[in-house]
Design an enzyme around this catalytic site. Sequence first.
Site, short mmCIF file in Angstrom:
data_model
loop_
_atom_site.label_atom_id
_atom_site.label_comp_id
_atom_site.label_asym_id
_atom_site.label_seq_id
_atom_site.Cartn_x
_atom_site.Cartn_y
_atom_site.Cartn_z
N GLY A 68 13.29 2.80 -26.09
CA GLY A 68 12.66 1.66 -26.75
C GLY A 68 12.31 2.04 -28.17
O GLY A 68 12.28 3.23 -28.49
N CYS A 128 14.76 8.83 -23.46
CA CYS A 128 14.22 8.69 -24.82
C CYS A 128 12.75 8.27 -24.77
O CYS A 128 11.90 9.02 -24.33
CB CYS A 128 15.10 7.73 -25.62
SG CYS A 128 14.79 7.78 -27.37
N TYR A 129 12.43 7.03 -25.14
CA TYR A 129 11.03 6.59 -25.07
C TYR A 129 10.47 6.79 -23.66
O TYR A 129 9.32 7.18 -23.47
CB TYR A 129 10.93 5.11 -25.47
CG TYR A 129 9.51 4.57 -25.42
CD1 TYR A 129 8.70 4.63 -26.53
CD2 TYR A 129 9.01 4.01 -24.24
CE1 TYR A 129 7.39 4.14 -26.47
CE2 TYR A 129 7.72 3.52 -24.18
CZ TYR A 129 6.91 3.59 -25.30
OH TYR A 129 5.64 3.12 -25.23
N HIS A 138 20.77 9.60 -24.94
CA HIS A 138 21.14 8.39 -24.18
C HIS A 138 22.36 8.64 -23.31
O HIS A 138 23.49 8.50 -23.79
CB HIS A 138 21.39 7.23 -25.15
CG HIS A 138 20.14 6.74 -25.78
ND1 HIS A 138 19.35 5.77 -25.21
CD2 HIS A 138 19.49 7.15 -26.90
CE1 HIS A 138 18.28 5.57 -25.96
NE2 HIS A 138 18.34 6.40 -26.99
N GLU A 169 23.54 6.77 -21.12
CA GLU A 169 24.22 5.52 -20.76
C GLU A 169 25.34 5.13 -21.72
O GLU A 169 26.21 4.35 -21.35
CB GLU A 169 23.20 4.37 -20.64
CG GLU A 169 22.53 3.93 -21.94
CD GLU A 169 21.31 4.76 -22.34
OE1 GLU A 169 21.20 5.91 -21.88
OE2 GLU A 169 20.47 4.26 -23.13
N SER A 205 34.98 -24.78 -12.01
CA SER A 205 35.60 -24.96 -13.33
C SER A 205 36.94 -24.24 -13.40
O SER A 205 37.72 -24.47 -14.31
CB SER A 205 34.67 -24.40 -14.41
OG SER A 205 34.68 -22.98 -14.34
N GLY A 206 37.18 -23.35 -12.44
CA GLY A 206 38.41 -22.55 -12.53
C GLY A 206 38.17 -21.24 -13.23
O GLY A 206 39.04 -20.39 -13.31
N GLY A 207 36.95 -21.04 -13.76
CA GLY A 207 36.58 -19.75 -14.33
C GLY A 207 36.26 -18.78 -13.20
O GLY A 207 36.08 -19.20 -12.05
N ASP A 220 33.60 -17.07 -12.45
CA ASP A 220 32.29 -17.14 -11.81
C ASP A 220 32.22 -18.25 -10.76
O ASP A 220 31.86 -18.00 -9.61
CB ASP A 220 31.18 -17.37 -12.85
CG ASP A 220 31.21 -16.32 -13.94
OD1 ASP A 220 31.81 -15.25 -13.71
OD2 ASP A 220 30.66 -16.56 -15.03
N SER A 221 32.57 -19.47 -11.16
CA SER A 221 32.46 -20.54 -10.17
C SER A 221 33.49 -20.34 -9.06
O SER A 221 33.24 -20.71 -7.91
CB SER A 221 32.60 -21.92 -10.82
OG SER A 221 33.88 -22.09 -11.38
N SER A 222 34.62 -19.71 -9.38
CA SER A 222 35.65 -19.49 -8.35
C SER A 222 35.15 -18.52 -7.29
O SER A 222 35.30 -18.76 -6.09
CB SER A 222 36.93 -18.94 -8.98
OG SER A 222 37.46 -19.87 -9.89
N LYS A 248 29.40 -9.26 -14.39
CA LYS A 248 30.76 -9.83 -14.42
C LYS A 248 31.80 -8.88 -13.79
O LYS A 248 32.67 -9.33 -13.05
CB LYS A 248 31.13 -10.09 -15.89
CG LYS A 248 32.34 -10.95 -16.08
CD LYS A 248 31.92 -12.38 -16.15
CE LYS A 248 33.02 -13.29 -16.58
NZ LYS A 248 32.49 -14.66 -16.72
#
Length: 516
Positions: free
Chosen positions: A57, A84-85, A171, A173, A226-228, A230-232, A372
């Site tokens: 942070g 770190c922080y 870091h 990550e 929608s065919g994307g 996520d909704s699929s 995702k």
Amino acid sequence: MTTAPKAVLIVDLGTQYAQLIARRVREASVYCEIAPPSRALEVAARLDLAGVILSGGPASVYAADAPRVPAKLLELGVPVLGICYGMQWMCQTLGGHVQAADKREFGRTSLVIGRAEALFTGIEGRTVVWMSHGDQVERLPAGFEVYASSDTCPFAAAGDARRGFFGVQFHPEVTHSLRGFEMLQNFLVEVCKLAGDWKPASIVEREVEKIRAIVGNDGEVVLGLSGGVDSSVAALLIHRAIGSRLHSIFVDNGLLRKNERDVVEATFKQHYHLDLTVVDATDRFLTSLRGVTDPEQKRKLIGRDFVDVFKKEALRFQRAHFLGQGTLYPDVIESVAVHGGNTAVIKSHHNVGGLPKDLNMGLVEPLRELFKDEVRAIGRYLGLDERIVNRQPFPGPGLAVRILGEVTAERCALLREADHIVTSEIEAAGKHTELWQYFAVLLPVKSVGVMGDARTYESCCAIRVVSSTDGMTADWALLDHELLSRISNRIINEVRGFNRVVLDISSKPPATIEWE
Ligand code: XMP
């Protein structure tokens, strides 16, 4: 009944990397959640907690405005990794001392590992890590030992193996820390003793059970497909849980890309046998958009029409009291506004924001805990067509925000053909895997050209190709000359109405990915 997964809590102390840490933990097949310090204990109590990671942070632990971290986090009986922080806070809280370093340390730094144990199991000698700090720990708390150091940071990594408390000043990550992922994995496996079983098969099993528990034995769900990706994937999970009690609705707004509706119908109706209603609302959307050129106005009208059309269809399923949605984890993480800045509304992303309240329905959001990459992995696991799994993001308002000026059926058709050439050529060349988005834009200018012996006065097509990791920032990407000239030649030769093709070489910021 599956039990809750063993989990790691990531406490966001104002870092820009909280989601990155979470994605790394998930890549190690461990479930995790992010919480601000104010809610850390509450979330910890809800989870089957196996470890805590305190993020970095921008504040100084000794500053008045430093984030207030509950010290009880160190009394939960689980290992804690401070980054770190997070390390500085932990060391100070346990009786160590933190102060401004003589020399600030930024960027790539050589780390000398003194003890190849715990976080550093299997990592001996030197490695490169990413540092970004002005403060550092000057005296360790009782029980802590040094694990690694750098030229200017004697306690670059330290810990108390007995309590499972570790701190790293760098870091792990970020990918610049060459062996950072192994260090995080070591924390999860060696220190927290996690099995790493957060994998598609178990995620699917868990989500399916959760959906069944929410919806019950005879509940029904409607979902806007929608065919994307996520909704699929949301649709496939809900379908797996409740079969034909899921009713999916696909709204063709006339602003879709070539073949889009066909792929959705073939996939979900013919292949997966979903109860899918396809609504052709092209006329309605194009009528609303007649004469409209203002980008925000276009978005508003499209959002409004979508809600109206969807609502009308959804209400036909009178027994459906639930709405399925493909909301992802990044949409629900509470962000920590350490800098207190305003996030300006750059574009009004409409999505389906207004729907739930309006419809007075319960929500079923099986992707609410997922990133995702995990959604894609689940899509593949469920056998979803790669064209959908890897589909590039496509905005809700569709081609309308890529048609500058008025949106008409003719201009949609023109852009659709050019866009198909751009996408199919890039995909055929295998370049799409490195790109975030690649598409065509119809510009509101005409220019003079010559074809055969005749003068032409036609439209101009822009090619937009960008690389990005999350769409928040983006670089324009350069395709090779041969591929670009093939795209340009094909557009001008095959699409009647274009006589000029230009390349958009603007990055975001200051430009945006879409043109409107
Ligand atoms: P911009 O143009 O703001 O786009 O740089 C960032 C990302 O968001 C996508 N985008 C949208 N997605 N509804 C969506 O679901 C929208 O209204 C919308 N507008 C932009 C854009 O394609 C890019 O990936």
